[in-house]
Write a protein that holds these residues in place. Sequence first.
Motif, mmCIF file in Angstrom:
data_model
loop_
_atom_site.group_PDB
_atom_site.id
_atom_site.type_symbol
_atom_site.label_atom_id
_atom_site.label_comp_id
_atom_site.label_asym_id
_atom_site.label_seq_id
_atom_site.Cartn_x
_atom_site.Cartn_y
_atom_site.Cartn_z
ATOM 1 N N GLY A 115 33.654 -22.117 7.475
ATOM 2 C CA GLY A 115 33.228 -23.232 6.637
ATOM 3 C C GLY A 115 31.722 -23.425 6.627
ATOM 4 N N ASP A 116 31.037 -22.924 7.666
ATOM 5 C CA ASP A 116 29.576 -23.076 7.739
ATOM 6 C C ASP A 116 28.878 -22.338 6.587
ATOM 7 O OD1 ASP A 116 29.819 -24.515 10.077
ATOM 8 O OD2 ASP A 116 29.036 -22.940 11.402
ATOM 9 N N ALA A 117 27.705 -22.842 6.248
ATOM 10 C CA ALA A 117 26.875 -22.169 5.246
ATOM 11 C C ALA A 117 25.911 -21.210 5.937
ATOM 12 C CB ALA A 117 26.088 -23.201 4.455
ATOM 13 N N VAL A 118 25.619 -20.080 5.261
ATOM 14 C CA VAL A 118 24.670 -19.089 5.785
ATOM 15 C C VAL A 118 23.394 -19.168 4.947
ATOM 16 C CG1 VAL A 118 24.266 -16.653 6.265
ATOM 17 C CG2 VAL A 118 26.581 -17.608 6.493
ATOM 18 N N ILE A 119 22.293 -19.466 5.623
ATOM 19 C CA ILE A 119 21.013 -19.664 4.943
ATOM 20 C C ILE A 119 20.026 -18.605 5.401
ATOM 21 C CG2 ILE A 119 19.015 -21.232 4.847
ATOM 22 C CD1 ILE A 119 21.039 -23.557 5.006
ATOM 23 N N LEU A 120 19.197 -18.128 4.471
ATOM 24 C CA LEU A 120 18.148 -17.153 4.780
ATOM 25 C C LEU A 120 16.821 -17.793 4.397
ATOM 26 C CD1 LEU A 120 17.384 -14.154 5.486
ATOM 27 C CD2 LEU A 120 17.747 -13.638 3.063
ATOM 28 N N SER A 121 15.801 -17.612 5.235
ATOM 29 C CA SER A 121 14.557 -18.363 5.010
ATOM 30 C C SER A 121 13.638 -17.768 3.950
ATOM 31 C CB SER A 121 13.792 -18.520 6.330
ATOM 32 O OG SER A 121 13.319 -17.259 6.760
ATOM 33 N N GLY A 122 13.923 -16.546 3.471
ATOM 34 C CA GLY A 122 13.055 -15.959 2.446
ATOM 35 C C GLY A 122 13.390 -14.492 2.219
ATOM 36 N N PRO A 123 12.608 -13.812 1.366
ATOM 37 C CA PRO A 123 12.919 -12.434 0.967
ATOM 38 C C PRO A 123 12.852 -11.438 2.126
ATOM 39 C CG PRO A 123 10.838 -13.167 -0.018
ATOM 40 C CD PRO A 123 11.444 -14.357 0.651
ATOM 41 N N LEU A 183 14.309 -15.963 9.124
ATOM 42 C CA LEU A 183 15.429 -16.321 9.985
ATOM 43 C C LEU A 183 16.690 -16.539 9.172
ATOM 44 C CD1 LEU A 183 16.153 -19.602 9.751
ATOM 45 C CD2 LEU A 183 14.072 -19.805 11.120
ATOM 46 N N VAL A 184 17.797 -16.331 9.853
ATOM 47 C CA VAL A 184 19.115 -16.672 9.322
ATOM 48 C C VAL A 184 19.555 -17.930 10.054
ATOM 49 C CG1 VAL A 184 21.547 -15.991 9.295
ATOM 50 C CG2 VAL A 184 19.759 -14.289 8.855
ATOM 51 N N ALA A 185 20.049 -18.915 9.297
ATOM 52 C CA ALA A 185 20.563 -20.134 9.924
ATOM 53 C C ALA A 185 22.001 -20.339 9.496
ATOM 54 C CB ALA A 185 19.727 -21.335 9.506
ATOM 55 N N ILE A 186 22.833 -20.701 10.447
ATOM 56 C CA ILE A 186 24.218 -21.035 10.128
ATOM 57 C C ILE A 186 24.415 -22.495 10.482
ATOM 58 C CG2 ILE A 186 26.634 -20.526 10.664
ATOM 59 C CD1 ILE A 186 25.879 -17.618 10.732
ATOM 60 N N VAL A 187 24.744 -23.281 9.451
ATOM 61 C CA VAL A 187 24.779 -24.741 9.610
ATOM 62 C C VAL A 187 26.064 -25.294 8.988
ATOM 63 C CG1 VAL A 187 22.250 -24.845 9.494
ATOM 64 C CG2 VAL A 187 23.578 -25.236 7.423
ATOM 65 N N PRO A 188 26.495 -26.473 9.459
ATOM 66 C CA PRO A 188 27.673 -27.084 8.844
ATOM 67 C C PRO A 188 27.445 -27.241 7.337
ATOM 68 C CG PRO A 188 26.991 -28.318 10.807
ATOM 69 C CD PRO A 188 25.924 -27.316 10.531
ATOM 70 N N GLU A 189 28.457 -26.970 6.561
ATOM 71 C CA GLU A 189 28.344 -27.015 5.098
ATOM 72 C C GLU A 189 27.738 -28.343 4.619
ATOM 73 O OE1 GLU A 189 28.679 -25.004 2.535
ATOM 74 O OE2 GLU A 189 28.380 -26.676 1.148
ATOM 75 N N ARG A 190 28.168 -29.446 5.215
ATOM 76 C CA ARG A 190 27.706 -30.760 4.732
ATOM 77 C C ARG A 190 26.209 -30.982 4.961
ATOM 78 N NH1 ARG A 190 30.084 -31.276 9.502
ATOM 79 N NH2 ARG A 190 28.872 -32.302 11.154
ATOM 80 N N GLU A 191 25.607 -30.166 5.839
ATOM 81 C CA GLU A 191 24.178 -30.311 6.127
ATOM 82 C C GLU A 191 23.329 -29.301 5.362
ATOM 83 O OE1 GLU A 191 23.243 -32.640 8.173
ATOM 84 O OE2 GLU A 191 24.810 -32.962 9.691
ATOM 85 N N ASP A 214 20.455 -30.440 2.933
ATOM 86 C CA ASP A 214 19.351 -31.107 3.644
ATOM 87 C C ASP A 214 18.494 -30.099 4.403
ATOM 88 O OD1 ASP A 214 20.197 -33.493 2.716
ATOM 89 O OD2 ASP A 214 20.915 -34.279 4.645
ATOM 90 N N VAL A 215 19.152 -29.165 5.070
ATOM 91 C CA VAL A 215 18.404 -28.155 5.819
ATOM 92 C C VAL A 215 17.553 -27.321 4.861
ATOM 93 C CG1 VAL A 215 18.597 -26.082 7.249
ATOM 94 C CG2 VAL A 215 20.068 -28.045 7.707
ATOM 95 N N LEU A 216 18.126 -26.919 3.755
ATOM 96 C CA LEU A 216 17.383 -26.129 2.767
ATOM 97 C C LEU A 216 16.157 -26.886 2.269
ATOM 98 C CD1 LEU A 216 20.075 -24.373 0.562
ATOM 99 C CD2 LEU A 216 18.096 -23.291 1.655
ATOM 100 N N ALA A 217 16.352 -28.173 1.991
ATOM 101 C CA ALA A 217 15.222 -28.977 1.504
ATOM 102 C C ALA A 217 14.123 -29.047 2.562
ATOM 103 C CB ALA A 217 15.703 -30.375 1.136
ATOM 104 N N ALA A 218 14.531 -29.227 3.825
ATOM 105 C CA ALA A 218 13.545 -29.296 4.911
ATOM 106 C C ALA A 218 12.810 -27.960 5.053
ATOM 107 C CB ALA A 218 14.236 -29.668 6.224
#
Lengths: 356, 356
Positions: A184-192, A293-301, A304-308
């Motif tokens: 359920g967590d989202a996978v975020i990447l900080s850039g190219p 960096l790769v970040a794995i965060v709760p979907e509901r967050e 907000d994390v992306l905006a930060a």
Amino acid sequence: MKDMSSQEIVEGVVCPVPLRHDEKVVMGHGSGGRMTHDLMARAFYPLLGNPDLLRGDDAAVLSMPPSGSLAVCTDSHIVSPLFFPGGDIGRLAVCGTVNDLAMVGARPAALTAGFILEEGLALEVLERVLRSMQVAAEEAGVRVVAGDTKVVEKGKGDGLFINTAGVGWMPEGREVGGAMARPGDAVILSGPIGEHGIAVLAARGELALESSVRSDTAPLNRLVEAMFESCPEIHTLRDPTRGGLATTLNEIARQSGVAIHIEEAAIPIRPSVEAACEMLGFDPLYIANEGKLVAIVPEREAEDVLAAMKATRYGEEACRIGEVREAPAGRVLMRTGIGGTRVVDLLAGEMLPRIC
Amino acid sequence: MKDMSSQEIVEGVVCPVPLRHDEKVVMGHGSGGRMTHDLMARAFYPLLGNPDLLRGDDAAVLSMPPSGSLAVCTDSHIVSPLFFPGGDIGRLAVCGTVNDLAMVGARPAALTAGFILEEGLALEVLERVLRSMQVAAEEAGVRVVAGDTKVVEKGKGDGLFINTAGVGWMPEGREVGGAMARPGDAVILSGPIGEHGIAVLAARGELALESSVRSDTAPLNRLVEAMFESCPEIHTLRDPTRGGLATTLNEIARQSGVAIHIEEAAIPIRPSVEAACEMLGFDPLYIANEGKLVAIVPEREAEDVLAAMKATRYGEEACRIGEVREAPAGRVLMRTGIGGTRVVDLLAGEMLPRIC
């Protein structure tokens, strides 16, 4: 740092004469005696000096915060060539270790630096590298508190290797790790991705590769702090260095016993990196990064994390690239641009040696 | 340690097949991908594994004691040959860093280990070195909590270099340092000098030196704890490694702004070391030690400290070798066997390269 006695400077016993252009590393610089002290006073202190380093004892002594835990890491750097567009071995040595600390949620407090110099290295080169370490350390807000210098005979090293170990303070309540990813967590990447590996490869000049790609080498600790401010509950952070994004995601999938599903179309790659990879037959998913960096965060967050992240210098191009699922556990799957799904495996063998 | 994912073992994804005799280091072992994981699972984990190391994240996280401070140090090891009577690069890498922590009065808590392997190194050699690190770490009571492995091409390294950084807890109230020696203090040496340097030199076989000398490489942290128990007020501790006893005493004299007067006849040297030095024209005062320490303590405590030292394994031959005086500040003077007095200076240039 036993090599370095502050009194030598204070008392002027060894006069710190500036380095001359034609000076080279000789075996005596590693003796621990007068020549070592002289090298310290003339090259290391002026650039990296601070009260802890200059104390001149066998170890530096730091005061500890009243709570939390201590993070400890190490990284040796053997990149070839020593200088490349966007960075050099010095910037890499500082950022690599700062980032390892940041990836467990720690605030980098201090670095140690161990140098292995090859006889014959121009001291000018060493000076450039130390200056670059100084700039990177300042940017990250850390100090080099202890060091060591050894010299090997010509032909027994390769100019300059640097080990940086790091210590950081981990605020209470942060619990981040490769084993914390949850379905359920989202996978975020900080850039190219792929810039560092391609920049180093191009700098070697071996492949007739004309490239405008610059390494992304950067300290990510401030980005990470901004992320924790917006979401104290980050599950996993990791920087996709050797082995690239593909290997990092596989490590997380295995440590957490989950599946990671990513979207090829969502992974940012600059056209110059894409062009170089196509020409050379490389998959950018396996190319090293040094400021991502790769970040794995709760979907509901996630939003907000992306905006930060986007509000910080090294997170401007952050984006969501996929999600964590239950199955197939331990695997990374990618939906390709043409709509199929393929397994993305660990890097097998060696693609680009000595890129960090 | 990103290289090392515990899940790989737990899940059996990479099966830890024992090392074969003919296996060698290849560039792929430094890729950060499957081959790196495989090397970790087969060589590093079985020998150095512990829960912190096996956690598989970018940095290890340790809990901190409620008070005191943190000591941090680093040391790179490039000794040649890798194995010598009484030790090897692995034992040296652990003891060197444990001792640097102990010399500021800290209790060694954890080490990091950064390996730079040369392509073509027999994995059997790596395994022997890791086993030796394990034995030394157990003796000292420390663990390796984070690591890193890099590989350089054949001819760009020399078999194996190891950086060990260390962190230690410093109990409140201990204040030890090179700048703390005071006129009137006694100068104590923990045992005979020159063994390490001569043992390594003999192991090279270059000088047709037949020698029974064994390196003194040893962890001194338990000796130091015994000393603090008998005398919480130790002023200075330092291990006379590169540059030998002469260089160490000079560093202390300069840092403290005092004179150190020693008695040649009081300095213990084994006959085998003395014979080798005479044959080779070396002064044992400048030969490296890896299991000895110099302590500077208030005169009134000297006998108690000596007694405490003699009751421990690595302090049995401890003795008093001189005293601290006011003048000539920053100098070391030695009363020779024939009754004269000579200045003992820092090591100039290089005498024995790559002995640690």
